[in-house]
Design an enzyme around this catalytic site. Structure first.
Site, mmCIF file in Angstrom:
data_model
loop_
_atom_site.group_PDB
_atom_site.id
_atom_site.type_symbol
_atom_site.label_atom_id
_atom_site.label_comp_id
_atom_site.label_asym_id
_atom_site.label_seq_id
_atom_site.Cartn_x
_atom_site.Cartn_y
_atom_site.Cartn_z
ATOM 1 N N ILE A 271 0.865 -1.189 0.000
ATOM 2 C CA ILE A 271 0.000 0.000 0.000
ATOM 3 C C ILE A 271 0.896 1.231 0.000
ATOM 4 O O ILE A 271 1.622 1.494 0.963
ATOM 5 C CB ILE A 271 -0.967 -0.015 1.201
ATOM 6 C CG1 ILE A 271 -1.984 -1.147 1.008
ATOM 7 C CG2 ILE A 271 -1.662 1.338 1.360
ATOM 8 C CD1 ILE A 271 -3.168 -1.138 1.939
ATOM 9 N N SER B 113 5.770 -1.375 -0.383
ATOM 10 C CA SER B 113 5.628 -0.660 -1.661
ATOM 11 C C SER B 113 6.866 0.150 -1.999
ATOM 12 O O SER B 113 7.572 0.640 -1.116
ATOM 13 C CB SER B 113 4.420 0.273 -1.585
ATOM 14 O OG SER B 113 4.367 1.108 -2.718
ATOM 15 N N TYR C 136 7.650 -0.794 -8.452
ATOM 16 C CA TYR C 136 7.063 -0.098 -9.587
ATOM 17 C C TYR C 136 8.226 0.154 -10.527
ATOM 18 O O TYR C 136 9.142 0.932 -10.194
ATOM 19 C CB TYR C 136 6.422 1.221 -9.152
ATOM 20 C CG TYR C 136 5.027 1.058 -8.595
ATOM 21 C CD1 TYR C 136 4.062 0.329 -9.287
ATOM 22 C CD2 TYR C 136 4.653 1.668 -7.405
ATOM 23 C CE1 TYR C 136 2.770 0.194 -8.791
ATOM 24 C CE2 TYR C 136 3.362 1.541 -6.905
ATOM 25 C CZ TYR C 136 2.428 0.797 -7.610
ATOM 26 O OH TYR C 136 1.154 0.667 -7.130
ATOM 27 N N THR D 160 4.800 -4.943 -9.852
ATOM 28 C CA THR D 160 3.401 -4.603 -10.135
ATOM 29 C C THR D 160 3.284 -4.139 -11.585
ATOM 30 O O THR D 160 3.968 -3.210 -12.014
ATOM 31 C CB THR D 160 2.908 -3.516 -9.164
ATOM 32 O OG1 THR D 160 2.985 -4.044 -7.839
ATOM 33 C CG2 THR D 160 1.469 -3.115 -9.463
ATOM 34 N N LYS E 137 2.758 -9.146 -10.164
ATOM 35 C CA LYS E 137 1.469 -8.743 -9.563
ATOM 36 C C LYS E 137 0.574 -8.098 -10.625
ATOM 37 O O LYS E 137 1.009 -7.210 -11.360
ATOM 38 C CB LYS E 137 1.707 -7.751 -8.421
ATOM 39 C CG LYS E 137 0.421 -7.262 -7.744
ATOM 40 C CD LYS E 137 0.739 -6.488 -6.468
ATOM 41 C CE LYS E 137 -0.505 -6.150 -5.666
ATOM 42 N NZ LYS E 137 -1.088 -4.869 -5.945
ATOM 43 N N HIS F 34 -5.742 -4.984 -8.233
ATOM 44 C CA HIS F 34 -5.344 -3.765 -7.514
ATOM 45 C C HIS F 34 -6.517 -3.222 -6.698
ATOM 46 O O HIS F 34 -6.664 -2.019 -6.494
ATOM 47 C CB HIS F 34 -4.853 -2.714 -8.514
ATOM 48 C CG HIS F 34 -3.720 -1.851 -8.012
ATOM 49 N ND1 HIS F 34 -2.422 -2.009 -8.410
ATOM 50 C CD2 HIS F 34 -3.702 -0.802 -7.146
ATOM 51 C CE1 HIS F 34 -1.655 -1.097 -7.832
ATOM 52 N NE2 HIS F 34 -2.412 -0.353 -7.057
ATOM 53 N N ARG G 244 -8.824 -0.386 -8.074
ATOM 54 C CA ARG G 244 -8.373 1.017 -8.103
ATOM 55 C C ARG G 244 -7.869 1.431 -9.476
ATOM 56 O O ARG G 244 -7.778 2.598 -9.785
ATOM 57 C CB ARG G 244 -7.211 1.213 -7.116
ATOM 58 C CG ARG G 244 -7.568 0.983 -5.692
ATOM 59 C CD ARG G 244 -6.334 0.856 -4.822
ATOM 60 N NE ARG G 244 -5.527 2.067 -4.765
ATOM 61 C CZ ARG G 244 -5.866 3.153 -4.071
ATOM 62 N NH1 ARG G 244 -6.999 3.179 -3.412
ATOM 63 N NH2 ARG G 244 -5.078 4.214 -4.034
ATOM 64 N N ASP H 204 -4.944 -11.182 -4.074
ATOM 65 C CA ASP H 204 -5.644 -10.189 -3.244
ATOM 66 C C ASP H 204 -6.733 -9.522 -4.059
ATOM 67 O O ASP H 204 -6.892 -9.780 -5.247
ATOM 68 C CB ASP H 204 -4.687 -9.159 -2.605
ATOM 69 C CG ASP H 204 -4.179 -8.089 -3.561
ATOM 70 O OD1 ASP H 204 -4.801 -7.811 -4.605
ATOM 71 O OD2 ASP H 204 -3.120 -7.495 -3.248
ATOM 72 N N SER H 205 -7.464 -8.675 -3.389
ATOM 73 C CA SER H 205 -8.560 -7.845 -3.918
ATOM 74 C C SER H 205 -9.900 -8.352 -3.397
ATOM 75 O O SER H 205 -10.448 -9.335 -3.918
ATOM 76 C CB SER H 205 -8.570 -7.786 -5.446
ATOM 77 O OG SER H 205 -7.384 -7.150 -5.925
ATOM 78 N N ARG I 122 -11.873 -9.128 3.147
ATOM 79 C CA ARG I 122 -12.319 -8.282 4.252
ATOM 80 C C ARG I 122 -12.355 -9.024 5.581
ATOM 81 O O ARG I 122 -12.486 -8.417 6.643
ATOM 82 C CB ARG I 122 -13.737 -7.720 3.960
ATOM 83 C CG ARG I 122 -13.778 -6.805 2.738
ATOM 84 C CD ARG I 122 -12.994 -5.528 3.002
ATOM 85 N NE ARG I 122 -12.897 -4.666 1.830
ATOM 86 C CZ ARG I 122 -11.874 -4.656 0.978
ATOM 87 N NH1 ARG I 122 -10.838 -5.460 1.165
ATOM 88 N NH2 ARG I 122 -11.849 -3.827 -0.038
HETATM 89 C C1 FNR Z 1 -2.770 -0.126 -3.117
HETATM 90 N N1 FNR Z 1 -2.237 -1.153 -3.893
HETATM 91 C C2 FNR Z 1 -0.924 -1.095 -4.295
HETATM 92 N N2 FNR Z 1 -0.373 -2.113 -4.995
HETATM 93 C C3 FNR Z 1 0.918 -2.092 -5.357
HETATM 94 O O1 FNR Z 1 1.375 -3.037 -5.988
HETATM 95 N N3 FNR Z 1 1.708 -1.047 -4.982
HETATM 96 C C4 FNR Z 1 1.238 0.028 -4.298
HETATM 97 O O2 FNR Z 1 1.969 0.949 -3.972
HETATM 98 C C5 FNR Z 1 -0.138 0.025 -3.967
HETATM 99 N N4 FNR Z 1 -0.684 1.092 -3.324
HETATM 100 C C6 FNR Z 1 -1.985 1.029 -2.863
HETATM 101 C C7 FNR Z 1 -2.519 2.076 -2.126
HETATM 102 C C8 FNR Z 1 -3.792 1.966 -1.583
HETATM 103 C C9 FNR Z 1 -4.340 3.088 -0.774
HETATM 104 C C10 FNR Z 1 -4.545 0.787 -1.774
HETATM 105 C C11 FNR Z 1 -5.898 0.608 -1.135
HETATM 106 C C12 FNR Z 1 -4.046 -0.240 -2.549
HETATM 107 C C13 FNR Z 1 -3.041 -2.351 -4.190
HETATM 108 C C14 FNR Z 1 -2.904 -3.382 -3.085
HETATM 109 O O3 FNR Z 1 -1.635 -3.968 -3.102
HETATM 110 C C15 FNR Z 1 -3.960 -4.511 -3.241
HETATM 111 O O4 FNR Z 1 -3.861 -5.053 -4.532
HETATM 112 C C16 FNR Z 1 -5.366 -3.987 -2.988
HETATM 113 O O5 FNR Z 1 -5.398 -3.205 -1.820
HETATM 114 C C17 FNR Z 1 -6.350 -5.140 -2.842
HETATM 115 O O6 FNR Z 1 -7.652 -4.657 -2.743
HETATM 116 P P1 FNR Z 1 -8.452 -4.538 -1.353
HETATM 117 O O7 FNR Z 1 -8.610 -5.939 -0.829
HETATM 118 O O8 FNR Z 1 -7.669 -3.672 -0.453
HETATM 119 O O9 FNR Z 1 -9.749 -3.912 -1.726
#
Ligand code: FNR
Length: 387
Positions: A99, A129, A153, A179, A260, A284, A287, A314-315, A318
């Site tokens: 995140i 991250s 990234y 990612t 990813k 993701h 998002r 993931d995704s 909850r």
């Molecule tokens: C992410 N996610 C994400 N993934 C990644 O590969 N690098 C990143 O920097 C981020 N940053 C990020 C920020 C925020 C605020 C969120 C909520 C998500 C995606 C994350 O790794 C993951 O795939 C999702 O959060 C999964 O969805 P849910 O279960 O949180 O809804």
């Protein structure tokens, strides 16, 4: 043997002394409380998704179309939630998804460090991250015995990519997660309506600002000219990779390399043929693209295509129930995203630990009640499609 379900007795016993859990044990209430406590622009960034958020929402609701079939006379008094992943034995099948603004979610602004400390306490790996508030070396120094993964990234500057990977190796990370779905940001109305993109405000760029290669690309260091450093970051951040780049990515490290954002079986097969060690099925959290398919509905195809290669997922997770369903559908390990960010926002390290313990407790008790004592007992035929 640790039974994560014991957390419920701890909570009930504390209640006998008049103590209620500091944070809610369910996601809905946790989310509501966290949203009330966080600054509005941070709520938008963490909670928001792409387009009208249809994909983000069905990521969660799609799990309700699967039911776990209860089995009796199993005597599942002892459960084992441990898994093998890339040659490591992990106590649980969950990990913390990367995140990017997790740093900002902590009240002290150092959420990457808090997440690493929670990882250490529970043995639940953190995928750190690239976009972090503290440099990756500082994050990794908090892991203790718990393995950590570095999420890359991939920048357009190959020398910078290599530098980040070398640093991650030197810092002791145990795998590199690349990612693939975020070389450009998806259309995120909540953030657009607030005209807020944290990195353009200089947040979560510590890994770049501390990198010799990145600094070498600047006329003035970030401490002297922040705007120019941010602009340079914007220029090099996203690399629209194609298959020709895979051999180069593979050549960057001998650590387990995990892709990813893989959602199509053909992509999984091709990545595995290209030498990757793990496939990470994820959209993701909805998002990035509002394409309309829940990640969990793509998981079985990815698992089938991946044969013996581990599949991270993931995704939409909850609670422990979704963890169990994803495992039954063939995931090797399951990533927790937004829930731990909310635990962190409310109560720092302890907030994350609480959220993860709740997820693990629910998963463990589901395994106990429904008669699946080991992760290996959870197979696709343990589930029934119910909708
Ligand atoms: C992410 N996610 C994400 N993934 C990644 O590969 N690098 C990143 O920097 C981020 N940053 C990020 C920020 C925020 C605020 C969120 C909520 C998500 C995606 C994350 O790794 C993951 O795939 C999702 O959060 C999964 O969805 P849910 O279960 O949180 O809804």
């Amino acid at each position: 043997m640790v039974h994560y379900g014991d957390y419920q007795m701890e909570i009930y016993r504390a209640g006998l002394n008049g103590r209620l859990p500091k944070l809610p044990v369910d996601f809905r209430e946790l989310e509501a409380r966290a949203h009330a406590a966080m600054p509005p622009e941070l709520v938008s960034y963490v909670a928001g998704g792409c387009g009208n958020e249809h994909t983000q929402n069905i990521n969660v609701s799609a799990f309700e179309r699967w039911g776990l079939i209860p089995r009796m006379f199993v005597g599942a008094a002892k459960r084992d939630m441990s898994i093998d992943l890339f040659g490591m034995r992990l106590p649980t099948p969950i990990f913390m998804s990367p995140i990017g603004v997790i740093g900002l979610c902590a009240q002290d602004g150092h959420g990457d460090i808090a997440t690493a400390r929670a990882a250490r306490k529970l043995g639940v790996p953190m995928v750190a991250s690239t976009l972090s508030t503290n440099p990756l070396e500082e994050v990794a120094s908090e892991f203790g015995e718990t393995p950590g993964f570095f999420q890359l990234y991939t920048p357009t500057d190959r020398a910078l990519a290599e530098s980040l990977v070398r640093r991650a190796e030197a810092a002791g990370f145990k795998g590199i997660v690349v990612t693939l779905d975020t070389w450009v940001t998806g259309w995120r109305p909540r953030d657009l309506n607030q005209s807020n993109f944290p990195m353009l405000r200089g947040h979560a760029l510590a890994n770049y600002f501390s990198d010799a290669v990145f600094r070498g690309s600047l006329v003035e260091p970030p401490e002297k000219d922040l705007s120019a450093a941010i602009m340079q970051w914007g220029k090099i951040f996203g690399n629209p990779l194609n298959w020709d780049d895979l051999p180069w990515l593979r050549s960057l490290t001998k650590l387990p390399l995990i892709m990813k954002g893989i959602c199509h079986p053909d992509d999984a097969r091709r990545a595995i043929d290209g030498g990757v060690d793990g496939i990470y099925c994820s959209n993701h959290g909805g998002r990035q693209a509002n394409g309309g398919i829940a990640a969990v509905d793509l998981l079985p195809g990815i698992v089938k295509a991946s044969c013996n290669t581990p599949v991270l997922f993931d995704s939409g997770i909850r609670s422990g129930t979704e963890v169990i369903k994803a495992l039954a559908l063939g995931a090797t390990a399951v990533g927790i995203g937004r829930p731990y960010a909310y635990g962190l926002a409310l109560d720092g390290v302890e907030g994350i630990v609480h959220v993860l313990r709740c997820i693990l407790a629910e998963a463990d008790l589901l395994m106990a009640v429904d008669g699946y004592p080991r992760i290996a007992d959870l197979v696709p035929s343990s589930l029934m499609a119910v909708g």
